[in-house]
Design a protein around this motif. Structure first.
Motif, mmCIF file in Angstrom:
data_model
loop_
_atom_site.group_PDB
_atom_site.id
_atom_site.type_symbol
_atom_site.label_atom_id
_atom_site.label_comp_id
_atom_site.label_asym_id
_atom_site.label_seq_id
_atom_site.Cartn_x
_atom_site.Cartn_y
_atom_site.Cartn_z
ATOM 1 N N GLY A 44 39.563 44.230 34.201
ATOM 2 C CA GLY A 44 40.488 44.019 33.097
ATOM 3 C C GLY A 44 41.201 42.690 33.085
ATOM 4 O O GLY A 44 41.921 42.387 32.133
ATOM 5 N N GLY A 45 41.034 41.887 34.113
ATOM 6 C CA GLY A 45 41.683 40.580 34.108
ATOM 7 C C GLY A 45 41.019 39.629 33.129
ATOM 8 O O GLY A 45 39.989 39.947 32.539
ATOM 9 N N GLY A 46 41.635 38.472 32.951
ATOM 10 C CA GLY A 46 41.053 37.489 32.050
ATOM 11 C C GLY A 46 42.091 36.538 31.513
ATOM 12 O O GLY A 46 43.175 36.392 32.073
ATOM 13 N N LEU A 47 41.728 35.881 30.429
ATOM 14 C CA LEU A 47 42.574 34.880 29.782
ATOM 15 C C LEU A 47 43.158 35.466 28.502
ATOM 16 O O LEU A 47 42.433 36.060 27.701
ATOM 17 N N VAL A 48 44.453 35.279 28.320
ATOM 18 C CA VAL A 48 45.126 35.796 27.137
ATOM 19 C C VAL A 48 46.193 34.796 26.711
ATOM 20 O O VAL A 48 46.740 34.073 27.550
ATOM 21 N N GLN A 49 46.483 34.754 25.440
ATOM 22 C CA GLN A 49 47.550 33.880 24.954
ATOM 23 C C GLN A 49 48.906 34.535 25.178
ATOM 24 O O GLN A 49 49.016 35.768 25.259
ATOM 25 N N ALA A 50 49.923 33.705 25.259
ATOM 26 C CA ALA A 50 51.280 34.218 25.393
ATOM 27 C C ALA A 50 51.577 35.185 24.254
ATOM 28 O O ALA A 50 51.226 34.928 23.100
ATOM 29 N N GLY A 51 52.207 36.299 24.618
ATOM 30 C CA GLY A 51 52.492 37.338 23.650
ATOM 31 C C GLY A 51 51.412 38.403 23.565
ATOM 32 O O GLY A 51 51.621 39.451 22.938
ATOM 33 N N GLY A 52 50.268 38.147 24.168
ATOM 34 C CA GLY A 52 49.158 39.079 24.127
ATOM 35 C C GLY A 52 49.251 40.160 25.187
ATOM 36 O O GLY A 52 50.242 40.271 25.915
ATOM 37 N N SER A 53 48.179 40.952 25.264
ATOM 38 C CA SER A 53 48.152 42.099 26.166
ATOM 39 C C SER A 53 46.848 42.145 26.952
ATOM 40 O O SER A 53 45.802 41.678 26.488
ATOM 41 N N LEU A 54 46.951 42.717 28.139
ATOM 42 C CA LEU A 54 45.790 43.020 28.965
ATOM 43 C C LEU A 54 46.038 44.359 29.653
ATOM 44 O O LEU A 54 47.193 44.742 29.878
ATOM 45 N N ARG A 55 44.960 45.032 30.007
ATOM 46 C CA ARG A 55 45.073 46.286 30.747
ATOM 47 C C ARG A 55 44.192 46.200 31.988
ATOM 48 O O ARG A 55 42.987 46.003 31.881
ATOM 49 N N LEU A 56 44.812 46.344 33.133
ATOM 50 C CA LEU A 56 44.085 46.337 34.394
ATOM 51 C C LEU A 56 43.802 47.761 34.838
ATOM 52 O O LEU A 56 44.617 48.663 34.620
ATOM 53 N N SER A 57 42.651 47.935 35.468
ATOM 54 C CA SER A 57 42.287 49.229 36.030
ATOM 55 C C SER A 57 41.842 49.036 37.473
ATOM 56 O O SER A 57 41.308 47.976 37.832
ATOM 57 N N CYS A 58 42.036 50.059 38.276
ATOM 58 C CA CYS A 58 41.634 49.997 39.678
ATOM 59 C C CYS A 58 41.207 51.380 40.122
ATOM 60 O O CYS A 58 41.978 52.349 39.992
ATOM 61 N N ALA A 59 39.997 51.471 40.655
ATOM 62 C CA ALA A 59 39.481 52.746 41.129
ATOM 63 C C ALA A 59 38.740 52.530 42.440
ATOM 64 O O ALA A 59 38.108 51.494 42.644
ATOM 65 N N PRO A 60 38.767 53.503 43.325
ATOM 66 C CA PRO A 60 38.043 53.369 44.591
ATOM 67 C C PRO A 60 36.556 53.633 44.422
ATOM 68 O O PRO A 60 36.137 54.375 43.537
ATOM 69 N N SER A 61 35.764 53.022 45.299
ATOM 70 C CA SER A 61 34.312 53.222 45.247
ATOM 71 C C SER A 61 33.932 54.617 45.728
ATOM 72 O O SER A 61 32.865 55.132 45.394
ATOM 73 N N LYS A 62 34.810 55.232 46.519
ATOM 74 C CA LYS A 62 34.626 56.610 46.967
ATOM 75 C C LYS A 62 35.984 57.308 46.872
ATOM 76 O O LYS A 62 37.016 56.660 46.850
ATOM 77 N N SER A 63 35.959 58.603 46.838
ATOM 78 C CA SER A 63 37.208 59.361 46.746
ATOM 79 C C SER A 63 38.077 59.111 47.972
ATOM 80 O O SER A 63 37.579 59.011 49.091
ATOM 81 N N ILE A 64 39.375 59.003 47.719
ATOM 82 C CA ILE A 64 40.351 58.869 48.792
ATOM 83 C C ILE A 64 41.242 60.108 48.747
ATOM 84 O O ILE A 64 41.834 60.400 47.709
ATOM 85 N N PHE A 65 41.330 60.788 49.863
ATOM 86 C CA PHE A 65 42.142 62.000 49.905
ATOM 87 C C PHE A 65 43.580 61.665 50.250
ATOM 88 O O PHE A 65 43.859 60.724 50.967
ATOM 89 N N ARG A 66 44.466 62.465 49.755
ATOM 90 C CA ARG A 66 45.888 62.353 50.029
ATOM 91 C C ARG A 66 46.422 60.965 49.693
ATOM 92 O O ARG A 66 47.050 60.296 50.515
ATOM 93 N N ILE A 67 46.198 60.541 48.452
ATOM 94 C CA ILE A 67 46.777 59.283 47.988
ATOM 95 C C ILE A 67 48.252 59.490 47.720
ATOM 96 O O ILE A 67 48.653 60.453 47.063
ATOM 97 N N ASN A 68 49.057 58.585 48.216
ATOM 98 C CA ASN A 68 50.493 58.648 47.995
ATOM 99 C C ASN A 68 50.855 57.640 46.907
ATOM 100 O O ASN A 68 50.611 57.860 45.739
ATOM 101 N N ASP A 69 51.423 56.534 47.285
ATOM 102 C CA ASP A 69 51.805 55.533 46.294
ATOM 103 C C ASP A 69 50.604 54.696 45.841
ATOM 104 O O ASP A 69 49.657 54.487 46.596
ATOM 105 N N MET A 70 50.685 54.233 44.618
ATOM 106 C CA MET A 70 49.709 53.289 44.078
ATOM 107 C C MET A 70 50.505 52.169 43.423
ATOM 108 O O MET A 70 51.594 52.412 42.880
ATOM 109 N N GLY A 71 49.949 50.961 43.465
ATOM 110 C CA GLY A 71 50.729 49.865 42.899
ATOM 111 C C GLY A 71 49.905 48.642 42.583
ATOM 112 O O GLY A 71 48.711 48.577 42.882
#
Length: 120
Positions: A8-35
């Motif tokens: 989701g990264g990239g180049l955007v003009q000021a005032g614009g929007s972007l949406r980042l996503s992050c997912a693991p390649s395999k399941s992670i058990f007992r996930i606590n905080d994400m950031g």
């Protein structure tokens, strides 16, 4: 070995929007905080936004009211919606996932980083 895959990264003009996503390649058990963290050239890595397993969020003052963090626990995925972007938001953005073990120990996983550039 588990890897966090960001998109989701990239180049955007000021005032614009972007949406980042992050997912693991395999399941992670007992996930606590994400950031999401970011690091601009010549600066230290800083926390942008975090969300607990219970859904409590925390934001850097510089992004409050503009960025929104969310998570999908079923998919182990964390998102960062960035609106009203400013040139000072330009940085490499990294996602972080913290795994909590029954012993109380934790393990941090980091994404490879995705470049976000905001032009004025």
């Amino acid at each position: 070995q588990v890897q966090l895959v960001e998109s989701g990264g990239g180049l955007v003009q000021a005032g614009g929007s972007l949406r980042l996503s992050c997912a693991p390649s395999k399941s992670i058990f007992r996930i606590n905080d994400m950031g999401w963290y970011r690091q601009a050239p010549g600066k230290q890595r800083e926390l942008v936004a975090a969300i607990t397993s219970g859904g409590t969020t925390n934001y850097a003052d510089s992004v409050k009211g503009r960025f929104t963090i969310a998570r999908d626990n079923a998919k182990n995925t964390v998102y960062l919606q960035m609106n009203s972007m400013k040139p000072e938001d330009t940085a490499v953005y990294y996602c972080n996932v913290r795994q909590l073990f029954l012993s109380g120990n934790t393990r941090d996983y980091w994404g490879q980083g995705t470049q976000v550039t905001v032009s004025s």
